[in-house]
Design an enzyme around this catalytic site. Structure first.
Site, short mmCIF file in Angstrom:
data_model
loop_
_atom_site.label_atom_id
_atom_site.label_comp_id
_atom_site.label_asym_id
_atom_site.label_seq_id
_atom_site.Cartn_x
_atom_site.Cartn_y
_atom_site.Cartn_z
N PHE A 103 -48.76 -74.16 -8.14
CA PHE A 103 -50.30 -73.66 -8.18
C PHE A 103 -50.31 -73.21 -9.47
O PHE A 103 -49.52 -72.28 -10.23
CB PHE A 103 -50.45 -72.97 -6.93
CG PHE A 103 -50.22 -73.51 -5.86
CD1 PHE A 103 -50.79 -74.79 -5.67
CD2 PHE A 103 -50.04 -72.69 -4.65
CE1 PHE A 103 -50.71 -75.36 -4.12
CE2 PHE A 103 -50.10 -73.39 -3.25
CZ PHE A 103 -50.41 -74.76 -3.24
N TYR A 358 -51.29 -32.94 -4.11
CA TYR A 358 -51.95 -33.00 -5.47
C TYR A 358 -53.23 -34.17 -5.59
O TYR A 358 -53.95 -34.03 -6.41
CB TYR A 358 -50.67 -33.27 -6.37
CG TYR A 358 -50.26 -34.83 -6.63
CD1 TYR A 358 -50.90 -35.50 -7.62
CD2 TYR A 358 -49.62 -35.16 -5.70
CE1 TYR A 358 -50.54 -36.87 -7.70
CE2 TYR A 358 -49.14 -36.63 -5.76
CZ TYR A 358 -49.66 -37.23 -6.68
OH TYR A 358 -48.89 -38.52 -6.90
#
Lengths: 491, 491
Positions: A103, A358
């Site tokens: 492909f 965080y």
């Protein structure tokens, strides 16, 4: 640091040698990129004349370039010279119009521009806050493409009624799309069956046709499914190598009777081997009887479904759980860009969410935004939405359809030529732009002789450097795969 | 199609409208890229003046851009205009010198050039044959970086004695590096313990310090480990939040005594939260007692180890199984570029190899080449080796070291300023270029008051648009993270 108002940039402006190392000096960036653009221009102008498959031996590059990293800097031109003289002659030229092997990885001026700008901004949009525009652009691009494909609104991030329950994410590969949906389905099945921890994993089963890409079976193993519970369902010429729903039902029922838990089915629209199409709606109907997750892998051929004449291959998509397709394969969006849509994003994020301190922020806690890290394996992520949006924004639906139809027409013409030639046969019906053909066994040729003749034809063709095609084995026969993307720039 | 010598490109040259859609027309490519380069030049010139954290509300972009894909094409300038007017104002500017929040995504002119050229060639190097130069360039770049880090030759693809047993691969994220090594370790442990299929998975245990990135715990779940068997080992100020090998030994032994199978330990060099360093050699020694796999996650701080003064953080690396670090974080190699080295590639490929018919070729079968698809989750892969090589080729070791040292010096200067100011304290010792500090509780302030004051300071700073920093929680305290990468172009 006596005041909080100190501008840190200004505070450190006096630091170090102003003439020091400046890796992002705008003048250098412009100069290096202009040289790169010149290289690309020349490359596209000449790629057709380069041998598509290079005649180099393993280790060739290591012999041409220095084996140790340099200790001091060198003009950028040195790297460009080595690129031209050592690297290019060893490339397999995927951008060549003579590349018919796998492909394709398709590309366009708009995608290249989007990719470059994203690389320069170099933003990491793991949460909405980490780059609001990057997240929202990705959401928008996925919703646009969903509209072109006429996916049901249940797969969209935004509907006319507001934020939906579905949504999408752009990943690097189909394999990752399979893996994250497999994990979501696995965890849901474990919860449903009251498994203590993962103890119940040995009972979970997954299904796909034997034509399904091998990466699916690898993804199942990555997610911890038992190799003995990964069902590869035989297909044959009678269904054009598509999955037979009756066989699927029979095998799933036998598993249930044996105390196993059908968990996930992967249906393919356009298999890698021969472009076979599994019947999406019928597979969904069978899956519903067992509460199994259905994922549709439309990596290559899904792009064709932006054309009304191919859309029927997705019929029943409203009853599946997730679908992925890779615009880098056929919608000119350069590597990498795999779109995954799921009908209920919570089923994904239940398994994939992390919430480290965080990264905590008000927007995430408000529940009004999408944090795309929770839809993928990793945390970091490139701003891939930009190139996908730029391709659709610049070319528009009509040109994208024209591009698909042009490839399909060429494949059709080639198919007709093969059919018109007694020496060859078309082995499986052509659905899209891949033609699977071979030299027919003739006169006293055995099937083995024919396989050998086809292998030799392929190798001789590939050795010329004028074309590169690949093979597959379908129904026990060695078959040549001729994948069309005549890249339009050369015609 | 009467002759096999027909040149397919020529045969189809007459096909279609010559003035049709040409998405890779070299003139357009050059024009779009020149416009992009101009945009990037202006962006780098002005990014310092843009609010680093944008003040946009969720959904802002969807309100500015059209909600449906256009049906017809538009000049590329339209996309560029919308990029400037709608997208840029909603970006969090990671390229800003005022961005101190997360680990940075660093970049350079050489990396951008390499990324652009790789995107234009758009090659998919899943096997050596699919692009020999792409595979060999990746191998070479990894060996170069291994030399800069003084990794033992057992991690290199090529040694002076020829092809080694070790090797590397470039992936997209640290999470993927963790996942593929976890799967390899999992499968080895299952084989070792004679598990029937994956039944033994419930006995496998994995270990990491509580400071380890949350993505590790996610990767463990993706690979099917039982959540109850994922050990997060408490750390404290007494080891500067690094893993205590004595504690690790104790917990692993207790697991063995309970009939469990220690399988994998993740040690971090430079945690995300506070840049803590787990003692690599001591962890390896404990692991060896249990035959467990040790992976070192040096995503950010590993780059510093190209400087002799930081190399000691990797002491003992010759006794571990795998190590990953991300040059996109601190070696100016733009997203995405995570390098993974393993000491025995067969232990990886045993779990990750696939061999579909259409990819079979002589080179792979000869065993003399590396097929990089067998070291990662997916099949498709970008040509990431080019940019990493270009960075090292152009800047050389000395400039890369200068770049690391400049960031560290600035962090050191900031740390000294904080220490000199009575109102603040440095919470954990600075190892690299991250300073973790906070407003000290003073007078009648409780710890809770101090947390609140620090949160307010962060939010007020971030709202100014003049700086963006993040926080963490260390030892129960709300701490500000000030991560230095003053991008050198502005000084």
């Amino acid at each position: 640091m006596g005041s909080l108002d100190t501008n840190p940039a200004a505070a450190f402006a006096a630091f170090g040698d102003g003439a020091g190392f400046q890796p992002l000096n705008p003048e250098d960036v412009r100069s290096y990129l202009h040289k790169s653009v010149d290289f690309i221009y020349d490359y596209y102008k000449t790629v057709e004349s380069l041998p598509v498959l290079p005649g180099v031996e393993p280790g060739y590059l290591l012999r041409l370039l220095q084996s140790a990293p340099p200790s001091s800097s060198a003009p950028f031109d040195i790297a460009m010279k080595e690129l031209k003289e050592a690297v290019v002659p060893g490339m397999t030229h995927w951008a060549s119009p003579n590349f018919f092997a796998f492909f394709p990885s398709t590309n366009s001026a708009a995608a290249l521009a989007g990719e470059l700008i994203a690389s320069a901004m170099n933003t990491v949009g793991f949460t909405w806050q980490a780059s609001p525009a990057a997240t929202e652009m990705e959401v928008l691009a996925l919703d646009w493409l969903a509209q072109l494909l006429r996916l049901p609104t249940s797969f969209m991030n935004r509907t006319s009624a507001g934020r939906g329950t579905g949504g999408g994410v752009i990943l690097g590969t189909t394999s990752e799309a399979m893996l994250v949906t497999l994990v979501a389905a696995r965890d849901a099945a474990l919860r449903r069956t009251g498994s203590e921890g993962v103890a119940g994993i040995t009972r979970l089963t997954v299904y796909a046709a034997d034509q399904t890409h091998s990466t699916f079976f690898k993804a199942c193993r990555l997610a911890g499914f038992d190799p003995a519970n990964i069902r590869s369902i035989p297909t044959g010429a009678e269904t054009d190598y598509g999955l037979d729903p009756a066989k699927l039902l029979e095998i799933m029922q036998a598993d249930v009777d044996a105390g196993l838990v059908p968990t996930y089915i992967c249906a393919t629209v356009g298999t890698t081997s021969s472009n076979a199409v599994d019947p999406v709606g019928a597979v969904a109907d069978v899956a519903a009887m067992f509460n199994a997750w259905v994922h549709v892998d439309a990596a290559y051929a899904g792009s064709a479904c932006i054309c009304p004449e191919f859309r029927h291959h997705l019929n029943g998509v409203e009853r599946i759980d997730s679908i992925s397709l890779s615009p880098h394969k056929w919608l000119m969006t350069c590597l990498d860009c795999t779109c995954l849509w799921v009908r209920d994003t919570h089923r994904m994020t239940d398994s994939l969410e992390t919430n480290p301190e965080y990264l905590k922020n008000h927007a995430s806690e408000s529940g009004t935004v999408t944090d795309l890290k929770d839809m993928q394996v990793g945390v970091g992520r490139r701003f891939r939405g930009l190139k996908l949006w730029m391709v659709m924004r610049t070319y528009g639906a009509a040109k994208l359809q024209e591009h698909i139809r042009s490839d399909v027409s060429m494949a059709k013409m080639f198919e007709e030529s093969v059919r018109a030639d007694d020496r060859f046969e078309v082995v499986v019906p052509r659905n899209f732009a891949l033609v699977c053909f071979r030299i027919k066994p003739q006169n006293c040729m055995t099937e083995e002789d024919a396989d050998e003749a086809n292998r030799e034809l392929m190798e001789r063709l590939n050795q010329t450097g004028k074309a590169y095609l690949a093979h597959t084995v379908v129904g026990g026969k060695f078959v040549l795969r001729y994948k069309f993307v005549i890249l339009p720039e050369v015609f």
